[in-house]
Motif scaffolding. Structure first.
Motif, mmCIF file in Angstrom:
data_model
loop_
_atom_site.group_PDB
_atom_site.id
_atom_site.type_symbol
_atom_site.label_atom_id
_atom_site.label_comp_id
_atom_site.label_asym_id
_atom_site.label_seq_id
_atom_site.Cartn_x
_atom_site.Cartn_y
_atom_site.Cartn_z
ATOM 1 N N PHE A 106 35.523 22.438 -7.363
ATOM 2 C CA PHE A 106 34.620 23.541 -7.682
ATOM 3 C C PHE A 106 35.073 24.872 -7.088
ATOM 4 C CE2 PHE A 106 32.237 19.558 -7.536
ATOM 5 C CZ PHE A 106 31.782 19.509 -8.834
ATOM 6 N N HIS A 109 35.419 27.723 -9.609
ATOM 7 C CA HIS A 109 34.109 28.166 -10.094
ATOM 8 C C HIS A 109 33.452 29.109 -9.088
ATOM 9 C CE1 HIS A 109 34.504 25.415 -13.362
ATOM 10 N NE2 HIS A 109 34.349 24.324 -12.636
ATOM 11 N N SER A 112 35.498 32.560 -8.890
ATOM 12 C CA SER A 112 35.214 33.312 -10.116
ATOM 13 C C SER A 112 33.791 33.868 -10.092
ATOM 14 C CB SER A 112 35.401 32.405 -11.344
ATOM 15 O OG SER A 112 34.917 33.022 -12.514
ATOM 16 N N ALA A 113 32.843 33.094 -9.565
ATOM 17 C CA ALA A 113 31.450 33.540 -9.497
ATOM 18 C C ALA A 113 31.304 34.772 -8.612
ATOM 19 C CB ALA A 113 30.561 32.414 -8.975
ATOM 20 N N HIS A 158 25.994 32.600 -11.304
ATOM 21 C CA HIS A 158 27.330 32.556 -11.906
ATOM 22 C C HIS A 158 28.075 31.280 -11.526
ATOM 23 C CE1 HIS A 158 27.421 36.248 -14.085
ATOM 24 N NE2 HIS A 158 27.208 37.010 -13.028
ATOM 25 N N TYR A 159 27.889 30.809 -10.307
ATOM 26 C CA TYR A 159 28.557 29.572 -9.876
ATOM 27 C C TYR A 159 28.091 28.391 -10.722
ATOM 28 C CZ TYR A 159 29.858 25.665 -6.818
ATOM 29 O OH TYR A 159 30.372 24.479 -6.304
ATOM 30 N N ASN A 162 29.202 28.817 -14.343
ATOM 31 C CA ASN A 162 30.596 28.414 -14.541
ATOM 32 C C ASN A 162 30.715 26.901 -14.685
ATOM 33 O OD1 ASN A 162 31.533 31.040 -14.368
ATOM 34 N ND2 ASN A 162 32.141 30.891 -12.229
ATOM 35 N N ILE A 163 30.009 26.175 -13.827
ATOM 36 C CA ILE A 163 30.062 24.711 -13.856
ATOM 37 C C ILE A 163 29.463 24.178 -15.156
ATOM 38 C CG2 ILE A 163 29.156 22.621 -12.773
ATOM 39 C CD1 ILE A 163 29.377 24.093 -10.080
ATOM 40 N N GLN A 165 29.068 25.725 -18.067
ATOM 41 C CA GLN A 165 29.902 26.067 -19.223
ATOM 42 C C GLN A 165 31.178 25.234 -19.256
ATOM 43 O OE1 GLN A 165 30.435 30.337 -19.137
ATOM 44 N NE2 GLN A 165 28.491 30.710 -20.153
ATOM 45 N N TYR A 166 31.725 24.946 -18.088
ATOM 46 C CA TYR A 166 32.951 24.137 -18.017
ATOM 47 C C TYR A 166 32.700 22.737 -18.577
ATOM 48 C CZ TYR A 166 36.740 21.351 -16.050
ATOM 49 O OH TYR A 166 37.794 20.486 -15.890
ATOM 50 N N ARG A 192 24.170 29.967 -18.746
ATOM 51 C CA ARG A 192 24.373 30.858 -17.598
ATOM 52 C C ARG A 192 23.181 31.785 -17.372
ATOM 53 N NH1 ARG A 192 28.954 32.643 -15.025
ATOM 54 N NH2 ARG A 192 30.225 31.638 -16.634
#
Length: 234
Positions: A106, A109, A112-113, A158-159, A162-163, A165-166, A192
């Motif tokens: 992670f 993620h 990026s967040a 955002h974290y 990201n997870i 959406q991934y 998100r």
């Protein structure tokens, strides 16, 4: 604590993430990358609220470990993310001193967040004439208007976004002709902007209700861990 109201399909994506982390939801929340990103975001807030711009610039250079003042938002953001990466590298050399996982699936993620969090706050208007974003002073002035709670909420949104959406992409649902038509065109944004946001704000509200104060980063991570456990348990 009232469990956040999110759809079962989104909960299932979170269960997949928890399973990928060896069935321990605490690894999703309680890992060094999340702690380092939250700590850096809050340190940046502290620096942004310094009255003297020259001192603010000096503090940024010291925290980022750079010799030249950032010339734009992108340079500032890169220095911030590099600073997080350097802290993770330092912890890897001292891995036997902590029970917190230093590197996990992670990490990307989380980092990026933090970048998305900085962009949302500092680069509010994307203008063609400013390809590198606003000046650091403008960005930091905007950042100074935030609170620890708002930064934690936005980073966590955002974290988790990201997870979600991934794993949505990994599931390949849009590649299935039978399922594609049933999935909203903006499902990724919903994950998100709505579902992750609900969880993030539940974390902030729970921590504030628990302590009647902001609390530290480790306490916030414990709250996130508990909420993810409550959401994903069957």
């Amino acid at each position: 604590m009232e469990k956040p109201d999110i759809p079962e399909t989104t909960i299932e994506l979170l269960r997949v993430a928890v399973t990928k982390s060896n069935q321990y939801s605490n690894i999703v929340a309680r890992n060094y990358s999340v702690i380092a990103c939250l700590t850096m975001g809050e340190k940046l807030l502290e620096i942004s609220q310094v009255d003297s711009r020259s001192q603010r610039t000096g503090d940024l250079m010291r925290v980022f470990g750079i010799r030249q003042a950032p010339a734009s938002f992108l340079v500032l953001a890169a220095g911030c993310l590099r600073g997080v990466h350097d802290r993770i590298s330092q912890m890897m050399r001292r891995a036997n001193t902590t029970d917190i996982p230093i590197t996990t699936d992670f990490d990307g993620h989380a980092i990026s967040a933090l970048g998305l969090c900085l962009s949302d706050i500092m680069w509010t208007e994307k203008q063609p004439g400013l390809p590198s974003g606003p000046s650091p002073d403008v960005g930091m002035d905007r950042y100074a208007k935030q609170t620890v709670a708002s930064i934690r909420a936005l980073f966590t949104q955002h974290y988790l976004g990201n997870i979600l959406q991934y794993y949505f992409e990994k599931a390949g649902l849009r590649r299935d002709p039978q399922l594609r038509a049933a999935i909203p065109a903006n499902e990724e944004s919903i994950l998100r902007d709505e579902h992750a946001r609900v969880i993030a704000h539940a974390c902030v509200q729970t921590q504030q209700a628990r302590h009647d104060r902001t609390g530290d980063v480790f306490d916030f991570v414990d709250v996130l861990t508990h909420i993810l456990f409550e959401i994903t348990r069957i």
